[in-house]
Design a protein around this motif. Structure first.
Motif, PDB file in Angstrom:
ATOM      1  N   LYS A  70       0.842  -1.197   0.000  1.00 27.85           N
ATOM      2  CA  LYS A  70       0.000   0.000   0.000  1.00 27.85           C
ATOM      3  C   LYS A  70       0.878   1.249   0.000  1.00 27.85           C
ATOM      4  CE  LYS A  70      -3.278   2.274   2.936  1.00 27.85           C
ATOM      5  NZ  LYS A  70      -3.931   2.215   4.218  1.00 27.85           N
ATOM      6  N   ASN A  71       1.942   1.250   0.788  1.00 28.68           N
ATOM      7  CA  ASN A  71       2.858   2.385   0.812  1.00 28.68           C
ATOM      8  C   ASN A  71       3.610   2.535  -0.500  1.00 28.68           C
ATOM      9  OD1 ASN A  71       2.196   3.204   3.388  1.00 28.68           O
ATOM     10  ND2 ASN A  71       3.764   1.925   4.351  1.00 28.68           N
ATOM     11  N   ARG A  72       3.952   1.420  -1.118  1.00 27.28           N
ATOM     12  CA  ARG A  72       4.642   1.498  -2.414  1.00 27.28           C
ATOM     13  C   ARG A  72       3.727   2.004  -3.526  1.00 27.28           C
ATOM     14  NH1 ARG A  72       8.640  -3.654  -3.145  1.00 27.28           N
ATOM     15  NH2 ARG A  72      10.093  -3.062  -1.514  1.00 27.28           N
ATOM     16  N   LEU A  73       2.445   1.704  -3.455  1.00 30.93           N
ATOM     17  CA  LEU A  73       1.503   2.125  -4.490  1.00 30.93           C
ATOM     18  C   LEU A  73       1.006   3.553  -4.288  1.00 30.93           C
ATOM     19  CD1 LEU A  73      -0.609  -1.138  -4.841  1.00 30.93           C
ATOM     20  CD2 LEU A  73       1.098  -0.275  -6.423  1.00 30.93           C
ATOM     21  N   ASN A  74       1.287   4.154  -3.148  1.00 35.29           N
ATOM     22  CA  ASN A  74       0.845   5.512  -2.860  1.00 35.29           C
ATOM     23  C   ASN A  74       1.774   6.507  -3.558  1.00 35.29           C
ATOM     24  OD1 ASN A  74      -0.076   7.894  -1.820  1.00 35.29           O
ATOM     25  ND2 ASN A  74       0.034   7.253   0.316  1.00 35.29           N
ATOM     26  N   PRO A  75       1.247   7.321  -4.491  1.00 35.01           N
ATOM     27  CA  PRO A  75       2.100   8.261  -5.230  1.00 35.01           C
ATOM     28  C   PRO A  75       2.826   9.272  -4.335  1.00 35.01           C
ATOM     29  CG  PRO A  75      -0.034   8.064  -6.288  1.00 35.01           C
ATOM     30  CD  PRO A  75      -0.120   7.327  -4.989  1.00 35.01           C
ATOM     31  N   LYS A  76       2.287   9.571  -3.165  1.00 31.40           N
ATOM     32  CA  LYS A  76       2.958  10.516  -2.269  1.00 31.40           C
ATOM     33  C   LYS A  76       4.309   9.986  -1.814  1.00 31.40           C
ATOM     34  CE  LYS A  76      -0.257  11.035   0.824  1.00 31.40           C
ATOM     35  NZ  LYS A  76      -1.042  11.486   1.982  1.00 31.40           N
ATOM     36  N   LEU A  79       8.288   9.935  -4.482  1.00 36.07           N
ATOM     37  CA  LEU A  79       9.399  10.883  -4.459  1.00 36.07           C
ATOM     38  C   LEU A  79      10.184  10.791  -3.162  1.00 36.07           C
ATOM     39  CD1 LEU A  79       7.678  13.975  -6.096  1.00 36.07           C
ATOM     40  CD2 LEU A  79       9.236  12.349  -7.149  1.00 36.07           C
ATOM     41  N   ASN A  80       9.509  10.534  -2.065  1.00 32.87           N
ATOM     42  CA  ASN A  80      10.208  10.398  -0.789  1.00 32.87           C
ATOM     43  C   ASN A  80      11.180   9.232  -0.817  1.00 32.87           C
ATOM     44  OD1 ASN A  80       8.739  12.527   0.182  1.00 32.87           O
ATOM     45  ND2 ASN A  80       7.223  11.250   1.203  1.00 32.87           N
ATOM     46  N   ALA A  82      12.662   7.990  -3.472  1.00 32.96           N
ATOM     47  CA  ALA A  82      13.783   8.336  -4.340  1.00 32.96           C
ATOM     48  C   ALA A  82      14.763   9.241  -3.600  1.00 32.96           C
ATOM     49  CB  ALA A  82      13.279   9.016  -5.604  1.00 32.96           C
ATOM     50  N   LYS A  83      14.260  10.195  -2.828  1.00 26.06           N
ATOM     51  CA  LYS A  83      15.134  11.076  -2.056  1.00 26.06           C
ATOM     52  C   LYS A  83      15.913  10.288  -1.023  1.00 26.06           C
ATOM     53  CE  LYS A  83      12.352  15.236  -2.496  1.00 26.06           C
ATOM     54  NZ  LYS A  83      11.508  16.206  -1.778  1.00 26.06           N
ATOM     55  N   THR A  84      15.263   9.357  -0.365  1.00 24.43           N
ATOM     56  CA  THR A  84      15.916   8.542   0.651  1.00 24.43           C
ATOM     57  C   THR A  84      17.024   7.694   0.035  1.00 24.43           C
ATOM     58  OG1 THR A  84      13.843   8.456   1.858  1.00 24.43           O
ATOM     59  CG2 THR A  84      15.514   6.870   2.493  1.00 24.43           C
ATOM     60  N   GLU A  85      16.756   7.110  -1.129  1.00 24.62           N
ATOM     61  CA  GLU A  85      17.772   6.306  -1.796  1.00 24.62           C
ATOM     62  C   GLU A  85      18.958   7.159  -2.217  1.00 24.62           C
ATOM     63  OE1 GLU A  85      15.791   4.342  -4.984  1.00 24.62           O
ATOM     64  OE2 GLU A  85      14.771   2.926  -3.664  1.00 24.62           O
ATOM     65  N   ASP A  86      18.693   8.391  -2.718  1.00 23.89           N
ATOM     66  CA  ASP A  86      19.766   9.289  -3.098  1.00 23.89           C
ATOM     67  C   ASP A  86      20.623   9.671  -1.890  1.00 23.89           C
ATOM     68  OD1 ASP A  86      19.002   9.259  -5.732  1.00 23.89           O
ATOM     69  OD2 ASP A  86      17.847  11.128  -5.614  1.00 23.89           O
ATOM     70  N   GLU A  87      19.987   9.920  -0.743  1.00 25.03           N
ATOM     71  CA  GLU A  87      20.719  10.270   0.465  1.00 25.03           C
ATOM     72  C   GLU A  87      21.592   9.100   0.922  1.00 25.03           C
ATOM     73  OE1 GLU A  87      17.774  11.447   3.261  1.00 25.03           O
ATOM     74  OE2 GLU A  87      17.347  13.338   2.250  1.00 25.03           O
ATOM     75  N   ASN A  88      21.076   7.881   0.814  1.00 27.46           N
ATOM     76  CA  ASN A  88      21.850   6.709   1.210  1.00 27.46           C
ATOM     77  C   ASN A  88      23.055   6.514   0.306  1.00 27.46           C
ATOM     78  OD1 ASN A  88      20.150   6.123   3.335  1.00 27.46           O
ATOM     79  ND2 ASN A  88      18.894   4.723   2.148  1.00 27.46           N
ATOM     80  N   ILE A  89      22.901   6.784  -0.973  1.00 26.70           N
ATOM     81  CA  ILE A  89      24.008   6.648  -1.906  1.00 26.70           C
ATOM     82  C   ILE A  89      25.084   7.686  -1.603  1.00 26.70           C
ATOM     83  CG2 ILE A  89      24.678   6.881  -4.344  1.00 26.70           C
ATOM     84  CD1 ILE A  89      21.941   5.652  -5.041  1.00 26.70           C
ATOM     85  N   ASN A  90      24.651   8.937  -1.328  1.00 31.30           N
ATOM     86  CA  ASN A  90      25.596  10.000  -1.044  1.00 31.30           C
ATOM     87  C   ASN A  90      26.350   9.779   0.261  1.00 31.30           C
ATOM     88  OD1 ASN A  90      24.911  11.346  -3.388  1.00 31.30           O
ATOM     89  ND2 ASN A  90      23.351  12.588  -2.415  1.00 31.30           N
TER      90      ASN A  90
END
Length: 92
Positions: A70-76, A79-80, A82-90
């Motif tokens: 349900k959380n994965r299918l929620n469009p809200k 973007l969150n 994607a931001k979290t994954e970018d922060e983890n990579i950095n």
């Protein structure tokens, strides 16, 4: 017992994804050359079927897995995540 549970989870996930077909139909139905009354009834029926199919799938997969999908299918949350994954990579 485990094989039965696995079958339920697969069916539940399929139903949750398949509910998207009814959601898409809600937007496609008004395009057809039908009487307005028919369009309204078909769109409403499509929305109701979408909810019934989605929640039926949720009952089959269980609370934990249902909340995850349900959380994965929620469009809200798209973007969150994607931001979290970018922060983890950095951070690495």
């Amino acid at each position: 017992m485990k094989n039965s549970k696995n079958w339920q989870i697969k069916l539940g996930i399929f139903l949750m994804i398949f509910s998207g077909v009814f959601f898409a139909a809600t937007f496609i139905i008004p395009i057809f050359d039908l009487p307005t009354k028919t369009k309204v009834i078909a769109s409403t029926t499509s929305l109701i079927l979408m909810e019934v199919v989605f929640w039926s799938g949720g009952l089959l997969v269980g609370k934990e897995l249902f909340t995850k999908y349900k959380n994965r299918l929620n469009p809200k949350n798209w973007l969150n995540k994607a931001k979290t994954e970018d922060e983890n990579i950095n951070r690495k």
